[in-house]
Design a protein around this motif. Structure first.
Motif, PDB file in Angstrom:
ATOM      1  N   PRO A  78      40.039  36.726  80.514  1.00 20.24           N
ATOM      2  CA  PRO A  78      39.259  35.911  81.457  1.00 20.24           C
ATOM      3  C   PRO A  78      37.935  35.440  80.875  1.00 20.24           C
ATOM      4  N   ALA A  79      37.290  36.307  80.080  1.00 23.71           N
ATOM      5  CA  ALA A  79      36.012  35.913  79.476  1.00 23.71           C
ATOM      6  C   ALA A  79      36.213  34.783  78.474  1.00 23.71           C
ATOM      7  N   MET A  80      37.270  34.856  77.666  1.00 21.46           N
ATOM      8  CA  MET A  80      37.526  33.792  76.690  1.00 21.46           C
ATOM      9  C   MET A  80      37.809  32.470  77.385  1.00 21.46           C
ATOM     10  N   LEU A  81      38.600  32.517  78.460  1.00 21.40           N
ATOM     11  CA  LEU A  81      38.895  31.286  79.186  1.00 21.40           C
ATOM     12  C   LEU A  81      37.643  30.732  79.863  1.00 21.40           C
ATOM     13  N   ALA A  82      36.769  31.610  80.344  1.00 22.70           N
ATOM     14  CA  ALA A  82      35.522  31.152  80.955  1.00 22.70           C
ATOM     15  C   ALA A  82      34.628  30.472  79.915  1.00 22.70           C
ATOM     16  N   LEU A  83      34.547  31.058  78.714  1.00 22.02           N
ATOM     17  CA  LEU A  83      33.754  30.440  77.650  1.00 22.02           C
ATOM     18  C   LEU A  83      34.321  29.077  77.274  1.00 22.02           C
ATOM     19  N   LEU A  84      35.646  28.962  77.256  1.00 27.73           N
ATOM     20  CA  LEU A  84      36.266  27.673  76.948  1.00 27.73           C
ATOM     21  C   LEU A  84      35.932  26.644  78.024  1.00 27.73           C
ATOM     22  N   ALA A  85      35.906  27.062  79.280  1.00 31.78           N
ATOM     23  CA  ALA A  85      35.567  26.141  80.374  1.00 31.78           C
ATOM     24  C   ALA A  85      34.150  25.610  80.225  1.00 31.78           C
ATOM     25  N   VAL A  86      33.235  26.454  79.744  1.00 34.84           N
ATOM     26  CA  VAL A  86      31.851  26.002  79.541  1.00 34.84           C
ATOM     27  C   VAL A  86      31.790  24.925  78.467  1.00 34.84           C
TER      28      VAL A  86
END
Length: 405
Positions: free
Chosen positions: A112-120
């Motif tokens: 989830p953290a990696m996907l959140a960073l990608l969204a940013v």
């Protein structure tokens, strides 16, 4: 670095003269590195997420989250492209992206953290792209601008195709974290190229009383109220959204023709290859006046072969039709010049941000719409329908420019 006079190529602008401008070469190299890094991140995260979760949905999100937030970023942050100096904003955006990708490479980083960073990164992307387009207009005034934009598009498309191949190969021999760390390093190198290779220019306008989000939203509304600018934006967004239908339906089209993966690959590459060739020919053979005169006819030529798919052409004919039609995308050079003319100077960054983000979103919607229509009708008929709609869209949105001929 002091603010220089615009580095306009002497005489009629050509691709070689555009590449002779040192600042543009820095932006060009930074774009190639940035695209290669982004592709490496997307393919690595897609594979990594699937290995950890076994979920096709989460794996697909690794691609979608790089693009889906772009409309939000453009709507809420686009005013930054006019309020901040271009070099500072572009350098900062790439440095933040490098830090975000480096965070994905940390040992044990949760999915989830990696996907959140990608969204940013997706939130930042449209502002960076809009600011870069406005910076190209500063570096290459006049007829050099559409040629510079054309070179950046072709470089990005080529780097994207190469990046998927290289990224997949690297994952076979290197750990995913190492590939992500390498992508972060490429982002940082992109930021350094912009910092050292471009001049410091002041922002187009001050911060003013309006807050960033309010200025971004009001800028969008203002841009869409300008009839000439609205027509240019519609021609920027809608033809590519319909032009991607054959790519979106490449697999079912190939299946219907009795072909396999090789035919799928040919159908997928016919359009991009034709597009690059069309831009090169339009830039090399036509001057600015002729490009503008032929803009609408070339846009119509994109869709002229599509109705032939109603007759269910064979593999050779289908690939040839798609490649020939894509030559018409040379119309985008005239469209870039018109966009620059129609954009008010004080909100040029916001207009280019809107243009770039809208193109990404409408193309994504085009892929989805193609799949939805192909659920109800055979794929070759869906392509033919896209062609009919595309011809109508170009004639409608391009009518003001036909009158000016």
């Amino acid at each position: 670095m002091s603010t220089p006079a615009p580095a306009a190529p002497a005489g009629r602008a050509t691709y070689l003269r555009v590449l002779a401008v040192a600042e543009f070469r820095a932006l060009f190299a930074a774009e190639v590195l940035s695209v290669l890094a982004l592709v490496a991140v997307q393919i690595t995260l897609s594979v990594l997420v699937f290995e950890r979760t076994g979920s096709p949905l989460l794996s697909a999100l690794a691609f979608a989250l790089g693009f889906a937030p772009q409309l939000v970023g453009a709507a809420l942050l686009s005013a930054a492209a006019d309020r901040l100096p271009a070099r500072s904003l572009m350098t900062g955006a790439q440095a933040v992206n490098a830090a975000l990708v480096a965070g994905m490479a940390l040992p044990g980083a949760p999915v989830p953290a990696m996907l959140a960073l990608l969204a940013v990164t997706g939130l930042i992307a449209p502002v960076y792209q809009g600011c870069r387009a406005a910076a190209v207009a500063d570096v290459l005034p006049g007829d050099g601008f559409p040629l510079g934009r054309s070179l950046l598009r072709m470089a990005a498309q080529t780097a994207q195709i190469a990046g998927f191949g290289v990224g997949g190969t690297l994952l076979m021999v290197l750990p995913a974290r190492t590939v992500l760390a390498g992508a972060a390093a490429m982002m940082a190198a992109s930021a350094l190229l912009i910092l050292l290779g471009t001049a410091a220019r002041p922002a187009r306008r001050g911060s003013g009383p309006e807050r960033l989000v309010g200025a971004s939203l009001s800028g969008f509304a203002r841009a869409l109220r300008v009839p000439r600018l609205r027509s240019v934006l519609l021609l920027t967004w809608l033809p590519p959204a319909l032009g991607v239908w054959p790519e979106a339906l490449a697999a079912p089209l190939a299946h219907g023709m009795g072909g396999g993966p090789v035919l799928v690959g040919l159908l997928l590459t016919a359009g991009p290859v034709g597009t690059v060739a069309g831009e090169l020919l339009a830039g090399a053979l036509l001057d600015a006046e002729r490009r503008r005169r032929w803009m609408v006819p070339l846009a119509l030529a994109v869709f002229a072969p599509f109705p032939a798919f109603a007759a269910a052409p064979g593999p050779v004919a289908a690939v040839a039709l798609l490649g020939a039609g894509a030559l018409g995308f040379g119309y985008t050079l005239a469209l870039d010049a018109l966009l620059l003319e129609a954009a008010p100077e004080e909100m040029r960054g916001r207009v280019f941000t809107l243009s770039s983000a809208g193109l990404m979103i409408t193309q994504g919607a085009g892929f989805a719409a193609a799949g939805a229509v192909a659920e109800a009708v055979p794929p070759h008929l869906a392509v033919a329908a896209a062609g009919a709609v595309g011809l109508a869209v170009v004639l409608t949105a391009g009518r003001p420019f036909l009158r000016r001929r």
